[in-house]
Design a protein around this motif. Structure first.
Motif, PDB file in Angstrom:
ATOM      1  N   GLU A 325       1.497 -10.150   6.115  1.00 67.82           N
ATOM      2  CA  GLU A 325       1.556  -9.435   4.847  1.00 67.82           C
ATOM      3  C   GLU A 325       2.981  -9.477   4.293  1.00 67.82           C
ATOM      4  O   GLU A 325       3.971  -9.474   5.029  1.00 67.82           O
ATOM      5  N   ILE A 326       3.077  -9.513   2.955  1.00 69.88           N
ATOM      6  CA  ILE A 326       4.361  -9.649   2.273  1.00 69.88           C
ATOM      7  C   ILE A 326       5.097  -8.316   2.288  1.00 69.88           C
ATOM      8  O   ILE A 326       4.520  -7.264   1.973  1.00 69.88           O
ATOM      9  N   VAL A 327       6.379  -8.357   2.671  1.00 68.75           N
ATOM     10  CA  VAL A 327       7.209  -7.150   2.674  1.00 68.75           C
ATOM     11  C   VAL A 327       7.627  -6.827   1.245  1.00 68.75           C
ATOM     12  O   VAL A 327       8.035  -7.713   0.485  1.00 68.75           O
ATOM     13  N   ASN A 328       7.526  -5.563   0.889  1.00 66.04           N
ATOM     14  CA  ASN A 328       7.858  -5.132  -0.472  1.00 66.04           C
ATOM     15  C   ASN A 328       9.375  -5.222  -0.700  1.00 66.04           C
ATOM     16  O   ASN A 328      10.164  -4.635   0.031  1.00 66.04           O
ATOM     17  N   GLN A 329       9.767  -6.010  -1.714  1.00 65.56           N
ATOM     18  CA  GLN A 329      11.175  -6.167  -2.065  1.00 65.56           C
ATOM     19  C   GLN A 329      11.429  -5.750  -3.511  1.00 65.56           C
ATOM     20  O   GLN A 329      12.298  -6.289  -4.192  1.00 65.56           O
ATOM     21  N   SER A 330      10.694  -4.748  -3.966  1.00 66.52           N
ATOM     22  CA  SER A 330      10.825  -4.320  -5.363  1.00 66.52           C
ATOM     23  C   SER A 330      12.225  -3.805  -5.681  1.00 66.52           C
ATOM     24  O   SER A 330      12.663  -3.847  -6.833  1.00 66.52           O
ATOM     25  N   HIS A 331      12.958  -3.332  -4.637  1.00 64.38           N
ATOM     26  CA  HIS A 331      14.303  -2.821  -4.874  1.00 64.38           C
ATOM     27  C   HIS A 331      15.277  -3.927  -5.305  1.00 64.38           C
ATOM     28  O   HIS A 331      16.356  -3.640  -5.825  1.00 64.38           O
ATOM     29  N   LEU A 332      14.886  -5.189  -5.075  1.00 65.39           N
ATOM     30  CA  LEU A 332      15.750  -6.301  -5.465  1.00 65.39           C
ATOM     31  C   LEU A 332      15.512  -6.741  -6.903  1.00 65.39           C
ATOM     32  O   LEU A 332      16.292  -7.529  -7.443  1.00 65.39           O
ATOM     33  N   LEU A 333      14.444  -6.209  -7.528  1.00 63.82           N
ATOM     34  CA  LEU A 333      14.057  -6.646  -8.867  1.00 63.82           C
ATOM     35  C   LEU A 333      14.666  -5.762  -9.942  1.00 63.82           C
ATOM     36  O   LEU A 333      15.000  -4.591  -9.710  1.00 63.82           O
ATOM     37  N   PHE A 334      14.779  -6.344 -11.114  1.00 62.82           N
ATOM     38  CA  PHE A 334      15.095  -5.517 -12.269  1.00 62.82           C
ATOM     39  C   PHE A 334      13.931  -4.546 -12.509  1.00 62.82           C
ATOM     40  O   PHE A 334      12.763  -4.874 -12.270  1.00 62.82           O
ATOM     41  N   THR A 336      12.260  -3.540 -14.948  1.00 65.33           N
ATOM     42  CA  THR A 336      11.166  -3.919 -15.840  1.00 65.33           C
ATOM     43  C   THR A 336      10.065  -4.714 -15.159  1.00 65.33           C
ATOM     44  O   THR A 336       8.961  -4.824 -15.683  1.00 65.33           O
ATOM     45  N   PHE A 337      10.373  -5.248 -13.970  1.00 66.30           N
ATOM     46  CA  PHE A 337       9.386  -6.085 -13.283  1.00 66.30           C
ATOM     47  C   PHE A 337       8.727  -5.390 -12.092  1.00 66.30           C
ATOM     48  O   PHE A 337       7.800  -5.932 -11.497  1.00 66.30           O
ATOM     49  N   THR A 338       9.201  -4.201 -11.717  1.00 65.10           N
ATOM     50  CA  THR A 338       8.747  -3.595 -10.459  1.00 65.10           C
ATOM     51  C   THR A 338       7.271  -3.204 -10.485  1.00 65.10           C
ATOM     52  O   THR A 338       6.569  -3.334  -9.468  1.00 65.10           O
ATOM     53  N   GLU A 339       6.746  -2.692 -11.628  1.00 63.39           N
ATOM     54  CA  GLU A 339       5.353  -2.234 -11.667  1.00 63.39           C
ATOM     55  C   GLU A 339       4.386  -3.396 -11.449  1.00 63.39           C
ATOM     56  O   GLU A 339       3.476  -3.313 -10.614  1.00 63.39           O
ATOM     57  N   ARG A 340       4.571  -4.471 -12.210  1.00 60.68           N
ATOM     58  CA  ARG A 340       3.693  -5.638 -12.032  1.00 60.68           C
ATOM     59  C   ARG A 340       3.814  -6.192 -10.615  1.00 60.68           C
ATOM     60  O   ARG A 340       2.826  -6.598 -10.006  1.00 60.68           O
ATOM     61  N   TYR A 341       5.045  -6.206 -10.121  1.00 62.25           N
ATOM     62  CA  TYR A 341       5.271  -6.719  -8.765  1.00 62.25           C
ATOM     63  C   TYR A 341       4.515  -5.893  -7.742  1.00 62.25           C
ATOM     64  O   TYR A 341       3.792  -6.422  -6.876  1.00 62.25           O
ATOM     65  N   ASN A 343       1.902  -3.852  -8.093  1.00 60.25           N
ATOM     66  CA  ASN A 343       0.441  -3.963  -8.206  1.00 60.25           C
ATOM     67  C   ASN A 343      -0.049  -5.273  -7.601  1.00 60.25           C
ATOM     68  O   ASN A 343      -1.034  -5.290  -6.845  1.00 60.25           O
ATOM     69  N   SER A 344       0.616  -6.345  -7.954  1.00 60.64           N
ATOM     70  CA  SER A 344       0.197  -7.655  -7.423  1.00 60.64           C
ATOM     71  C   SER A 344       0.409  -7.725  -5.917  1.00 60.64           C
ATOM     72  O   SER A 344      -0.387  -8.339  -5.196  1.00 60.64           O
ATOM     73  N   LEU A 345       1.487  -7.110  -5.433  1.00 63.04           N
ATOM     74  CA  LEU A 345       1.755  -7.134  -3.998  1.00 63.04           C
ATOM     75  C   LEU A 345       0.650  -6.428  -3.229  1.00 63.04           C
ATOM     76  O   LEU A 345       0.179  -6.902  -2.188  1.00 63.04           O
ATOM     77  N   THR A 346       0.211  -5.263  -3.747  1.00 61.42           N
ATOM     78  CA  THR A 346      -0.859  -4.513  -3.073  1.00 61.42           C
ATOM     79  C   THR A 346      -2.124  -5.359  -2.987  1.00 61.42           C
ATOM     80  O   THR A 346      -2.755  -5.462  -1.919  1.00 61.42           O
ATOM     81  N   GLU A 347      -2.507  -5.970  -4.108  1.00 62.42           N
ATOM     82  CA  GLU A 347      -3.727  -6.768  -4.125  1.00 62.42           C
ATOM     83  C   GLU A 347      -3.589  -8.015  -3.233  1.00 62.42           C
ATOM     84  O   GLU A 347      -4.530  -8.403  -2.547  1.00 62.42           O
ATOM     85  N   THR A 348      -2.412  -8.618  -3.268  1.00 60.18           N
ATOM     86  CA  THR A 348      -2.201  -9.821  -2.443  1.00 60.18           C
ATOM     87  C   THR A 348      -2.309  -9.495  -0.961  1.00 60.18           C
ATOM     88  O   THR A 348      -2.948 -10.225  -0.188  1.00 60.18           O
ATOM     89  N   ASN A 349      -1.708  -8.391  -0.531  1.00 60.70           N
ATOM     90  CA  ASN A 349      -1.778  -8.011   0.882  1.00 60.70           C
ATOM     91  C   ASN A 349      -3.206  -7.681   1.301  1.00 60.70           C
ATOM     92  O   ASN A 349      -3.625  -7.957   2.431  1.00 60.70           O
ATOM     93  N   VAL A 398       4.605 -14.741  -7.749  1.00 59.23           N
ATOM     94  CA  VAL A 398       5.528 -15.858  -7.964  1.00 59.23           C
ATOM     95  C   VAL A 398       6.032 -15.856  -9.403  1.00 59.23           C
ATOM     96  O   VAL A 398       7.224 -16.060  -9.665  1.00 59.23           O
ATOM     97  N   ASP A 399       5.139 -15.588 -10.363  1.00 59.57           N
ATOM     98  CA  ASP A 399       5.535 -15.556 -11.774  1.00 59.57           C
ATOM     99  C   ASP A 399       6.522 -14.432 -12.039  1.00 59.57           C
ATOM    100  O   ASP A 399       7.508 -14.606 -12.788  1.00 59.57           O
ATOM    101  N   VAL A 400       6.289 -13.244 -11.436  1.00 56.43           N
ATOM    102  CA  VAL A 400       7.190 -12.107 -11.631  1.00 56.43           C
ATOM    103  C   VAL A 400       8.582 -12.441 -11.101  1.00 56.43           C
ATOM    104  O   VAL A 400       9.603 -12.166 -11.755  1.00 56.43           O
TER     105      VAL A 400
END
Length: 763
Positions: A325-334, A336-341, A343-349, A398-400
């Motif tokens: 499973e992918i480790v959440n790295q939302s703290h590294l993002l700007f 504006t991108f964290t919400e989409r990231y 949501n997609s991370l939860t579904e991907t995992n 990947v797009d985010v």
């Protein structure tokens, strides 16, 4: 003194040279032995490159390094040394003698009739010393100003680094080189220096763009799991279904078929009984019933084993497809991108869990088939939607990240521009305060002075050379050369006579000598060489003398004269190198040089002479087989004995070994066969005494393949086979000598110090 050669590239056969193979640095007296083609002559040419301070025409791109006591490392790019090296070799003869026309270049010598020219020569020499001292002074001044420039750039670099602490550029390695590059760019611009200097407020503003919190770094998307190839998944499902539907044709033992766990246990036992070749049951100890093993092997036939192997292999591949499973790295993002990231991370995992479950199901089906290979299982159906959903949500992540990286790069460009303004500020501000342009002007002026003084120095050197050539006098020099030549040859029929047109006529018994022997040519060349190195009051104590095959074609009487002449002529030299392929000359010089090591110890260890050998371009310390033996036959015999117990022989060793064997057999033939028919005559004599024909052919082919060669033709595909035959050939050769003359063979073992070390070969 020259100590060692530490690097050789593009210098012919010497490319094989490995410095670590030579344990003894060159000494005052150095004797080097090597057959033709071993690299001896090439080594002499390398040393002559040092004398001429330029590469040999045949090795124009050569790159080598020689270490010396007083000059450190001398390289072939700069020839940065002041050693006085004088090399006698075929190149020297070619450059200084034209024996085909029986003339030589004038021997330089200062004449009593040219005192005025001698005074002018001395004046030029003094002026040259003054010019060289002036160059030293300029170099000293250059050192002072170069240090000021270096210190400036060190300080400027430190100022920039200190200011950027706590920013994204805190880890940049600011040093004097980086500061110098910044300064070069500033000088190329049309703006004045003051325009680059910032106010405190401007500095603060620019620094704000470089602060760590103002920027997010780019994220590497390669750490994400890869998308699933749907077509590949379909192929895997098909492969699984093929395996679980496979039926086995075998002599089935029903009890093992109906009890899979027992079947696995018996299969393992069958393997163990085969490994240990057991006739009794390893469980109860009783004798196995008749046909027991055969019946079990029929049950576990090749088809059965292949099925189990294929199942195991596919299950292993499937395990590799399990995703973490992918480790959440939302703290590294700007932000504006964290919400989409997220949501997609939860579904991907979630989909990773479903994908892993599908893979585990396939593995379970395969394990079930493996535990009961005679059963046919139901077909598994691909859940394509699971894999499609995983790919879709992964693509969103990947797009985010891609959008984040695009934004990050824009921030980076802004920070980079701020960094450049900060760098230009500190360098320009310091350049104004410390007047860097004046410092650099002093450097430029001194470089120009050095160029001017160097030109003067070169002109003086050219004038000195011309005067030295003009100041040569021939009367005394010719008389001395003729005297030495008559002593050297032991007769006075060859004489050098100066002619009006210049140069010298070679006379034999008063007539023009038109057919000089190679020995006579070499003798004249050698005597001329020793006359030349003492020109213009040169001190032999400052000279390194190199003699490459100074007796290449002499008879035995000349060998003795040559050794005596060289010993006398080199007395007092700073360092001596003698290179030869003639063993008898080597022995005479060796015994002379070994006496240098017998003198009482004074301030050093008393060792003044070292001995070396060249083989296939390798320069190595000579061992006792060369320094202690009394004939070349004993030397090659001892060299061959070394290989008797070798496991393998390398390609380069095969060439040396083949030449050694050929020389030994040819020498042996000279006193054992009436026809003196070379090594083949010895082999034939061995056949007459019962030597095996196949062994004879092996020796013959090995010698003809390797001796007198320095390479194997590219189309030859028998190299490896011949290398493996090397040790066998050594034993065969020793065996044939023992077969022909056992007493001689045993006496040679004793003479070479191998009497107690080697077992006598059984014929």
């Amino acid at each position: 003194m020259i100590q060692k050669v530490t690097k050789i590239k593009d210098f012919g056969i010497l490319d094989n040279h490995k410095p670590d193979m030579v344990t003894k640095p060159f000494n005052v007296f150095n004797l080097i032995y090597g057959w033709n083609g071993s690299g001896k002559t090439t080594l002499g040419r390398l040393l002559r490159c040092l004398e001429n301070k330029k590469n040999h025409s045949e090795f124009a791109e050569a790159d080598f390094v020689v270490e010396s006591v007083t000059n450190g490392k001398i390289d072939s790019k700069t020839y940065n040394h002041n050693l006085e090296i004088k090399v006698f070799n075929q190149d020297f003869i070619k450059d200084n003698l034209d024996l085909f026309d029986a003339t030589t270049k004038p021997i330089l010598f200062i004449s009593k009739t040219k005192i005025d020219e001698k005074k002018l020569l001395d004046k030029h020499k003094n002026d040259l010393k003054t010019s060289e001292l002036e160059i030293i002074k300029i170099d000293k001044d250059l050192g002072v100003y170069n240090k000021k420039a270096d210190d400036f750039h060190k300080d400027a670099a430190k100022s920039i680094k200190d200011f950027l602490l706590g920013t994204i550029y805190a880890t940049v390695h600011y040093n004097k080189s980086l500061s110098a590059n910044i300064w070069k760019v500033i000088l190329l611009q049309p703006e004045i220096l003051e325009s680059y200097v910032l106010t405190e407020e401007e500095l603060t503003t620019q620094k704000s763009y470089t602060l760590i919190d103002s920027e997010k770094a780019e994220i590497d998307p390669s750490t994400l799991p890869v998308a699933i190839d749907i077509d590949k998944i379909a192929e895997i499902y098909s492969e699984v279904n093929g395996l679980i539907a496979t039926s086995i044709s075998a002599k089935v033992i029903e009890r093992l078929k109906d009890n899979p766990d027992m079947g696995e246990w018996v299969a393992t036992g069958l393997t163990l009984h085969k490994i240990h070749e057991s006739d009794n049951c390893e469980f109860c100890g009783q004798t196995l019933p008749e046909n027991c093993i055969a019946n079990l092997e029929a049950h576990y036939n090749k088809e059965y084993q292949e099925l189990i192997g294929n199942i195991t292999e596919l299950a292993t591949k499937l395990l590799q497809g399990i995703r973490t499973e992918i480790v959440n790295q939302s703290h590294l993002l700007f932000q504006t991108f964290t919400e989409r990231y997220n949501n997609s991370l939860t579904e991907t995992n979630k989909n990773i869990q479903l994908v892993n479950a599908e893979i585990q199901d396939l593995i379970s089906v395969l394990e079930l088939k493996k535990s009961n290979p005679f059963a046919t299982l139901e077909k598994v159906v691909i859940e394509k939607e699971v894999f499609d959903n995983f790919n879709a949500h992964l693509k969103t992540i990947v797009d985010v990240i891609g959008e984040h990286n695009t934004t990050s790069k824009a921030y980076s460009d802004l920070a980079e521009k701020a960094k450049i303004k900060i760098e230009n500020h500190f360098v320009s501000q310091a350049a104004i305060e410390k007047d860097l342009k004046s410092i650099e002007k002093e450097i430029t002026d001194n470089l120009e002075l050095k160029r001017t003084e160097t030109t003067i120095s070169h002109k003086l050197k050219d004038a000195i050379k011309i005067l030295a050539d003009d100041l040569s006098t021939d009367t005394l020099a010719i008389a001395k050369i003729n005297e030495n030549l008559h002593k050297f040859l032991g007769r006075n029929d060859i004489t050098l006579h100066r002619i009006e047109e210049g140069g010298y006529q070679l006379l034999r018994n008063g007539r023009v000598a038109r057919n000089l022997s190679e020995g006579e040519k070499t003798a004249i060349s050698l005597i001329y060489f020793f006359s030349k190195i003492r020109e213009n009051d040169a001190e032999i104590a400052n000279q390194i003398i190199v003699l490459d095959d100074p007796i290449s074609s002499f008879d035995s009487n000349h060998l003795f004269n040559a050794s005596s002449f060289i010993k006398k002529s080199t007395q007092g030299a700073k360092q001596i190198f003698v290179l030869t392929h003639n063993f008898w000359f080597f022995k005479q010089v060796r015994d002379w040089m070994k006496d240098k090591n017998k003198r009482p110890k004074q301030e050093d260890d008393g060792i003044k002479a070292n001995f070396y050998v060249t083989k296939s371009g390798l320069i190595q310390d000579a061992d006792k087989t060369l320094t202690e033996t009394h004939s070349e036959y004993q030397f090659v015999f001892s060299s061959i004995l070394k290989y008797q117990n070798s496991e393998t022989i390398s390609m380069s060793e095969s060439f040396n070994l083949a030449n050694s064997i050929r020389r030994m057999l040819e020498a042996f033939s000279s006193f054992k066969t009436a026809s003196n028919g070379g090594f083949n005559a010895v082999l034939q004599l061995g056949i007459n005494k019962g030597f095996d024909q196949q062994q004879k052919e092996r020796i013959y082919y090995f010698l003809n393949k390797y001796s007198h060669l320095d390479r194997i033709e590219s189309f030859d595909n028998t190299i490896e086979t011949l290398l493996e035959e090397g040790v066998n050939v050594v034993n065969d050769v020793l065996m044939v000598i023992k077969l022909i003359d056992e007493d001689h063979y045993k006496s040679m073992l004793k003479a070479c110090g191998y009497e107690d070390k080697l077992t006598y070969l059984e014929v």
